[in-house]
Design a protein around this motif. Structure first.
Motif, mmCIF file in Angstrom:
data_model
loop_
_atom_site.group_PDB
_atom_site.id
_atom_site.type_symbol
_atom_site.label_atom_id
_atom_site.label_comp_id
_atom_site.label_asym_id
_atom_site.label_seq_id
_atom_site.Cartn_x
_atom_site.Cartn_y
_atom_site.Cartn_z
ATOM 1 N N MET A 1 97.945 -21.636 56.244
ATOM 2 C CA MET A 1 97.131 -20.444 56.298
ATOM 3 C C MET A 1 96.042 -20.563 55.231
ATOM 4 S SD MET A 1 98.218 -16.377 56.099
ATOM 5 C CE MET A 1 99.767 -16.724 55.414
ATOM 6 N N ASN A 2 94.820 -20.229 55.622
ATOM 7 C CA ASN A 2 93.750 -20.227 54.635
ATOM 8 C C ASN A 2 93.467 -18.809 54.173
ATOM 9 O OD1 ASN A 2 91.891 -18.925 56.415
ATOM 10 N ND2 ASN A 2 91.517 -20.871 57.428
ATOM 11 N N ASP A 3 92.514 -18.655 53.289
ATOM 12 C CA ASP A 3 92.227 -17.337 52.722
ATOM 13 C C ASP A 3 91.689 -16.342 53.742
ATOM 14 O OD1 ASP A 3 91.058 -18.619 49.527
ATOM 15 O OD2 ASP A 3 93.063 -18.327 50.316
ATOM 16 N N LYS A 4 91.166 -16.808 54.873
ATOM 17 C CA LYS A 4 90.576 -15.915 55.855
ATOM 18 C C LYS A 4 91.553 -15.506 56.950
ATOM 19 C CE LYS A 4 85.969 -17.593 55.055
ATOM 20 N NZ LYS A 4 84.690 -17.942 55.610
ATOM 21 N N THR A 5 92.732 -16.074 56.967
ATOM 22 C CA THR A 5 93.722 -15.751 57.985
ATOM 23 C C THR A 5 94.605 -14.610 57.488
ATOM 24 O OG1 THR A 5 93.779 -18.042 58.714
ATOM 25 C CG2 THR A 5 95.608 -16.642 59.374
ATOM 26 N N PRO A 6 94.593 -13.471 58.193
ATOM 27 C CA PRO A 6 95.444 -12.360 57.741
ATOM 28 C C PRO A 6 96.914 -12.665 58.003
ATOM 29 C CG PRO A 6 94.405 -11.801 59.818
ATOM 30 C CD PRO A 6 93.837 -13.130 59.396
ATOM 31 N N PRO A 7 97.807 -12.109 57.210
ATOM 32 C CA PRO A 7 99.227 -12.278 57.477
ATOM 33 C C PRO A 7 99.585 -11.604 58.798
ATOM 34 C CG PRO A 7 98.870 -10.754 55.647
ATOM 35 C CD PRO A 7 97.546 -11.289 56.035
ATOM 36 N N LEU A 8 100.577 -12.133 59.480
ATOM 37 C CA LEU A 8 101.019 -11.618 60.775
ATOM 38 C C LEU A 8 102.355 -10.910 60.612
ATOM 39 C CD1 LEU A 8 100.870 -11.418 63.892
ATOM 40 C CD2 LEU A 8 102.050 -13.626 63.949
ATOM 41 N N ALA A 9 102.446 -9.713 61.166
ATOM 42 C CA ALA A 9 103.705 -8.959 61.172
ATOM 43 C C ALA A 9 104.154 -8.774 62.609
ATOM 44 C CB ALA A 9 103.519 -7.609 60.502
ATOM 45 N N LEU A 10 105.387 -9.153 62.914
ATOM 46 C CA LEU A 10 106.001 -8.921 64.211
ATOM 47 C C LEU A 10 106.906 -7.709 64.049
ATOM 48 C CD1 LEU A 10 107.506 -11.473 66.600
ATOM 49 C CD2 LEU A 10 108.775 -9.425 65.993
ATOM 50 N N GLY A 19 109.069 1.877 63.548
ATOM 51 C CA GLY A 19 108.248 0.725 63.914
ATOM 52 C C GLY A 19 106.778 1.065 63.933
ATOM 53 N N LEU A 20 106.433 2.213 64.486
ATOM 54 C CA LEU A 20 105.039 2.655 64.524
ATOM 55 C C LEU A 20 104.529 2.960 63.122
ATOM 56 C CD1 LEU A 20 102.464 3.485 65.929
ATOM 57 C CD2 LEU A 20 103.533 5.690 66.456
ATOM 58 N N ALA A 21 105.342 3.607 62.313
ATOM 59 C CA ALA A 21 104.938 3.911 60.933
ATOM 60 C C ALA A 21 104.669 2.622 60.161
ATOM 61 C CB ALA A 21 106.021 4.735 60.238
ATOM 62 N N MET A 22 105.526 1.625 60.348
ATOM 63 C CA MET A 22 105.327 0.347 59.665
ATOM 64 C C MET A 22 104.072 -0.352 60.179
ATOM 65 S SD MET A 22 106.330 -1.371 57.264
ATOM 66 C CE MET A 22 107.976 -1.573 56.741
ATOM 67 N N ALA A 23 103.839 -0.271 61.483
ATOM 68 C CA ALA A 23 102.633 -0.880 62.051
ATOM 69 C C ALA A 23 101.376 -0.264 61.445
ATOM 70 C CB ALA A 23 102.625 -0.712 63.570
ATOM 71 N N ARG A 24 101.354 1.045 61.317
ATOM 72 C CA ARG A 24 100.185 1.717 60.726
ATOM 73 C C ARG A 24 99.976 1.292 59.282
ATOM 74 N NH1 ARG A 24 101.827 7.367 63.442
ATOM 75 N NH2 ARG A 24 100.567 7.185 65.340
ATOM 76 N N ARG A 25 101.063 1.216 58.525
ATOM 77 C CA ARG A 25 100.941 0.835 57.115
ATOM 78 C C ARG A 25 100.473 -0.613 56.963
ATOM 79 N NH1 ARG A 25 104.660 2.433 52.219
ATOM 80 N NH2 ARG A 25 103.495 4.293 52.706
ATOM 81 N N LEU A 26 101.082 -1.508 57.733
ATOM 82 C CA LEU A 26 100.693 -2.916 57.620
ATOM 83 C C LEU A 26 99.264 -3.147 58.117
ATOM 84 C CD1 LEU A 26 104.030 -4.613 58.672
ATOM 85 C CD2 LEU A 26 103.018 -4.539 56.389
ATOM 86 N N ARG A 27 98.869 -2.438 59.150
ATOM 87 C CA ARG A 27 97.492 -2.536 59.656
ATOM 88 C C ARG A 27 96.505 -2.105 58.569
ATOM 89 N NH1 ARG A 27 93.998 -4.866 63.228
ATOM 90 N NH2 ARG A 27 92.459 -3.388 63.926
ATOM 91 N N ALA A 28 96.827 -1.020 57.875
ATOM 92 C CA ALA A 28 95.969 -0.541 56.798
ATOM 93 C C ALA A 28 95.855 -1.561 55.669
ATOM 94 C CB ALA A 28 96.490 0.787 56.263
ATOM 95 N N GLN A 29 96.866 -2.406 55.528
ATOM 96 C CA GLN A 29 96.856 -3.441 54.494
ATOM 97 C C GLN A 29 96.218 -4.736 54.977
ATOM 98 O OE1 GLN A 29 100.949 -3.816 53.254
ATOM 99 N NE2 GLN A 29 100.965 -1.806 52.284
ATOM 100 N N GLY A 30 95.744 -4.760 56.231
ATOM 101 C CA GLY A 30 95.025 -5.918 56.738
ATOM 102 C C GLY A 30 95.843 -6.924 57.524
ATOM 103 N N HIS A 31 97.065 -6.603 57.866
ATOM 104 C CA HIS A 31 97.907 -7.521 58.637
ATOM 105 C C HIS A 31 97.492 -7.555 60.108
ATOM 106 C CE1 HIS A 31 100.449 -7.086 55.135
ATOM 107 N NE2 HIS A 31 101.271 -8.006 55.602
ATOM 108 N N ALA A 32 97.600 -8.718 60.703
ATOM 109 C CA ALA A 32 97.552 -8.829 62.162
ATOM 110 C C ALA A 32 98.929 -8.401 62.668
ATOM 111 C CB ALA A 32 97.258 -10.264 62.575
#
Length: 64
Positions: A1-10, A19-32
Motif C-alpha cells: 500500500m502506498n500513501d495514496k491508497t486508503p485503508p479498506l474496511a470490510l 455495521g452502518l454506524a461503523m461504516a459512517r465512522r470509518l468513511r469519515a476517517q477516509g476508509h474505502a
C-alpha cells in the motif's frame, strides 16, 4: 500500500445498526468500504448515502 491508497474496511451487517454506524465512522476517517448484508435494497440506499457525503474512497457492496 502506498500513501495514496486508503485503508479498506470490510463490514458485515453494513446496512443497519452497528455495521452502518461503523461504516459512517470509518468513511469519515477516509476508509474505502466493502459493505456486506442480506438486503440489496438497503445496501444500495446506504451506499448512495455514504457516497453523497463526499470522500474520495470507494464504497462497494455485496448482498448475500
Amino acid at each position: 500500500m502506498n500513501d495514496k491508497t486508503p485503508p479498506l474496511a470490510l463490514i458485515t451487517g453494513g446496512s443497519s445498526g452497528l455495521g452502518l454506524a461503523m461504516a459512517r465512522r470509518l468513511r469519515a476517517q477516509g476508509h474505502a468500504l466493502l459493505l456486506i448484508a442480506r438486503d440489496p435494497v438497503k445496501l444500495a440506499r446506504v451506499r448512495d448515502e455514504l457516497k453523497a457525503d463526499g470522500g474520495a474512497a470507494a464504497v462497494d457492496t455485496l448482498a448475500c
